[in-house]
Each structure stands twice: as structure tokens, then as C-alpha cells.
Design a protein around this motif. Sequence first.
Motif, PDB file in Angstrom:
ATOM      1  N   HIS A 266      -8.462 -10.160   1.014  1.00  0.00           N
ATOM      2  CA  HIS A 266      -7.530 -11.215   0.612  1.00  0.00           C
ATOM      3  C   HIS A 266      -6.843 -11.824   1.834  1.00  0.00           C
ATOM      4  CE1 HIS A 266      -8.026  -9.302  -3.372  1.00  0.00           C
ATOM      5  NE2 HIS A 266      -7.866 -10.541  -3.785  1.00  0.00           N
TER       6      HIS A 266
ATOM      7  N   ARG B 299      -1.187 -11.128  -2.072  1.00  0.00           N
ATOM      8  CA  ARG B 299      -2.137 -10.214  -2.707  1.00  0.00           C
ATOM      9  C   ARG B 299      -2.638  -9.173  -1.717  1.00  0.00           C
ATOM     10  NH1 ARG B 299      -5.332 -14.709  -6.398  1.00  0.00           N
ATOM     11  NH2 ARG B 299      -3.886 -14.605  -8.131  1.00  0.00           N
TER      12      ARG B 299
ATOM     13  N   ILE C  79       0.079  -6.520  -1.300  1.00  0.00           N
ATOM     14  CA  ILE C  79       0.211  -5.700  -2.504  1.00  0.00           C
ATOM     15  C   ILE C  79      -0.958  -4.724  -2.630  1.00  0.00           C
ATOM     16  CG2 ILE C  79       0.041  -5.828  -5.038  1.00  0.00           C
ATOM     17  CD1 ILE C  79       2.839  -6.357  -4.066  1.00  0.00           C
ATOM     18  N   CYS C  80      -2.172  -5.195  -2.334  1.00  0.00           N
ATOM     19  CA  CYS C  80      -3.345  -4.322  -2.446  1.00  0.00           C
ATOM     20  C   CYS C  80      -3.269  -3.182  -1.429  1.00  0.00           C
ATOM     21  CB  CYS C  80      -4.629  -5.126  -2.241  1.00  0.00           C
ATOM     22  SG  CYS C  80      -4.907  -6.304  -3.564  1.00  0.00           S
TER      23      CYS C  80
ATOM     24  N   THR D  87      -0.506  -0.813  -2.592  1.00  0.00           N
ATOM     25  CA  THR D  87      -0.871  -0.043  -3.794  1.00  0.00           C
ATOM     26  C   THR D  87      -1.832   1.093  -3.452  1.00  0.00           C
ATOM     27  OG1 THR D  87      -0.595  -2.013  -5.148  1.00  0.00           O
ATOM     28  CG2 THR D  87      -1.898  -0.229  -6.096  1.00  0.00           C
TER      29      THR D  87
ATOM     30  N   VAL E 280      -0.005   3.735  -1.328  1.00  0.00           N
ATOM     31  CA  VAL E 280       0.912   4.607  -2.080  1.00  0.00           C
ATOM     32  C   VAL E 280       0.113   5.630  -2.899  1.00  0.00           C
ATOM     33  CG1 VAL E 280       2.511   4.632  -4.044  1.00  0.00           C
ATOM     34  CG2 VAL E 280       2.863   3.015  -2.200  1.00  0.00           C
ATOM     35  N   PHE E 281      -0.957   5.172  -3.542  1.00  0.00           N
ATOM     36  CA  PHE E 281      -1.757   6.107  -4.350  1.00  0.00           C
ATOM     37  C   PHE E 281      -2.390   7.200  -3.483  1.00  0.00           C
ATOM     38  CE2 PHE E 281      -2.639   3.081  -8.166  1.00  0.00           C
ATOM     39  CZ  PHE E 281      -1.373   3.326  -8.634  1.00  0.00           C
TER      40      PHE E 281
ATOM     41  N   PHE F 181      -9.344   1.253  -7.995  1.00  0.00           N
ATOM     42  CA  PHE F 181      -8.539   0.035  -7.870  1.00  0.00           C
ATOM     43  C   PHE F 181      -9.009  -0.780  -6.668  1.00  0.00           C
ATOM     44  CE2 PHE F 181      -4.916  -2.231  -6.028  1.00  0.00           C
ATOM     45  CZ  PHE F 181      -4.643  -3.102  -7.075  1.00  0.00           C
TER      46      PHE F 181
ATOM     47  N   VAL G  17     -10.323  -4.600  -6.373  1.00  0.00           N
ATOM     48  CA  VAL G  17      -9.748  -5.558  -5.418  1.00  0.00           C
ATOM     49  C   VAL G  17     -10.861  -6.209  -4.585  1.00  0.00           C
ATOM     50  CG1 VAL G  17      -8.369  -5.726  -3.308  1.00  0.00           C
ATOM     51  CG2 VAL G  17      -7.488  -4.485  -5.277  1.00  0.00           C
TER      52      VAL G  17
ATOM     53  N   VAL H  66       3.590   0.891  -9.911  1.00  0.00           N
ATOM     54  CA  VAL H  66       2.768   0.373  -8.808  1.00  0.00           C
ATOM     55  C   VAL H  66       1.586  -0.441  -9.335  1.00  0.00           C
ATOM     56  CG1 VAL H  66       1.313   1.045  -6.853  1.00  0.00           C
ATOM     57  CG2 VAL H  66       3.466   2.210  -7.242  1.00  0.00           C
ATOM     58  N   ILE H  67       0.919   0.075 -10.361  1.00  0.00           N
ATOM     59  CA  ILE H  67      -0.280  -0.623 -10.841  1.00  0.00           C
ATOM     60  C   ILE H  67       0.106  -1.902 -11.601  1.00  0.00           C
ATOM     61  CG2 ILE H  67      -0.743   0.373 -13.144  1.00  0.00           C
ATOM     62  CD1 ILE H  67      -3.357   0.318 -10.431  1.00  0.00           C
TER      63      ILE H  67
ATOM     64  N   ALA I 113       0.670  -4.520  -8.977  1.00  0.00           N
ATOM     65  CA  ALA I 113      -0.620  -4.927  -8.404  1.00  0.00           C
ATOM     66  C   ALA I 113      -1.380  -5.830  -9.378  1.00  0.00           C
ATOM     67  CB  ALA I 113      -1.443  -3.684  -8.072  1.00  0.00           C
TER      68      ALA I 113
ATOM     69  N   PHE J 142       0.155  -9.328  -9.496  1.00  0.00           N
ATOM     70  CA  PHE J 142      -0.176 -10.179  -8.347  1.00  0.00           C
ATOM     71  C   PHE J 142      -1.639 -10.627  -8.377  1.00  0.00           C
ATOM     72  CE2 PHE J 142       3.896  -9.323  -6.667  1.00  0.00           C
ATOM     73  CZ  PHE J 142       4.113 -10.208  -5.627  1.00  0.00           C
ATOM     74  N   LEU J 143      -2.521  -9.730  -8.847  1.00  0.00           N
ATOM     75  CA  LEU J 143      -3.937 -10.096  -8.867  1.00  0.00           C
ATOM     76  C   LEU J 143      -4.270 -11.022 -10.029  1.00  0.00           C
ATOM     77  CD1 LEU J 143      -5.884  -6.808  -8.007  1.00  0.00           C
ATOM     78  CD2 LEU J 143      -5.712  -8.864  -6.635  1.00  0.00           C
TER      79      LEU J 143
END
Lengths: 140, 77
Positions: free
Chosen positions: A38, A46, A49-50, A53, A56-57, A123, A127, B34-35, B38, B41-42
Motif C-alpha cells: 500500500h 492503509r 494500519i496494515c 495490525t 501487534v498480532f 490477515f 492485505v 485491532v481487526i 484494519a 481502513f481497508l
Amino acid sequence: MAEETTVQEPLSPPQNARREALALVVGVAAWLVPGLGHALLKMWGRALICFFTVGVFVWVGAGMRGNLFTSRGNDAFDSLGYIADLGTGGFYWVARSLETNGPDVSHADGDYGTRFLATAGVFNLLVALHAYEAARGRKA
Amino acid sequence: MTSSTGAISGVSVLVALIAVKLSHLQALMVFALVISVAFGFLGRRQPKERVKYILWTLLLFLLVGVGIGWAMYPFSR
């Protein structure tokens, strides 16, 4: 936030092939480094955020000592877990280096951590597909 | 000897920094939050639509998660 427009003019075959190749590069980049696909498309929000995310995971998953599957799995579930974990791209090795004490699935925490790591991978694959489609000029 | 002790303490600090202790409900809430952001935004482009989508997805994640938890309760003993 400056992001990609959706409707594109029809392209000639060479332009189309070039766009396909570029989209593939963007897709692979998005898989290798979460958010990079992105970012290459100048979708900064984006991209951040990706990256955040998946980061964090992976951090939570590794912090809870989730199981990070390897290629030496014993059954189909291990192989599926490995594919899911590999989905995080470069973060797979980050998670591996964070888990200095190895996984511990004898407690519920480790089990939750395993799910977080797998979710991060799946995820990130989503993405990467999103970035690929956006690079091809599809609606994103 | 000193450098190896330093390395061990460095690793201990790193492990302590990344160690995460969450209950099942806390893990569910972190995941949902969190998801949802995400996906917002997507999936949406306009800020207002994003906020609505994030809140709606977060609510559904929490409701479905807690709902499934209660649905499994009779079989847990």
C-alpha cells in the motif's frame, strides 16, 4: 489522505502487461513487509494500519508464547499452520526471534498466541491481495 | 564471562518486554479492536464511513464472541 482512484481507462496490451507485472511486484512486496504494498501505491493510511495490525498480532502472539509452525510439520494441520504463519512474510522471522523461550501451549495463553500468529499471517495475505487488486486498477 | 552475563540479562529484558499476559476476554477485545480498525481502513474510503464501519464491526465481533462463549457454556462441564 491521497489514495488511489478506482475507475481506469482501458489500456493497450503492452501497458496491461506492464501493469500486471507491477501489480505482482506490489503483491509480493505487501506480503514480504506488511503495508509496503500500500505504501508503494501511496496509500499511506492503509499502509500504516496494515503494518501496525500485523505487528501487534505478531507481538501479542509471540508474547503469549504461541506456537510458530515450521516446515517440519507432522500432519496437515501443522502444514496449514505453517502456511498461515508464513503469511506474515518478514514478520515470521521477527516472531521467531522474539520467542526466545520457544512456544508454550501447555497453558491457554500459548493457545491464544498461536491463533494471534495465524491471524496475523492470514490477515497479511488478505492485505497483499488487496494491494495487488488496487495496483491492477480494481476498486479498492 | 561478563559479556555472556550481559547477553543473558539482555535476553531476559527482551523476554520481559515482549511477554504478554491476557485473559480470554482481554485477548478477544484486543483482537476485535485491532481487526475492526484494519477492516475499516481497508474496506471504506471516507473517514465518516470508516468510523461507522469500525464501530459496527467492533460491536459485532464482541457480541458474537461473547454470544458463542455463552452458547458453549452448557457443554463446558
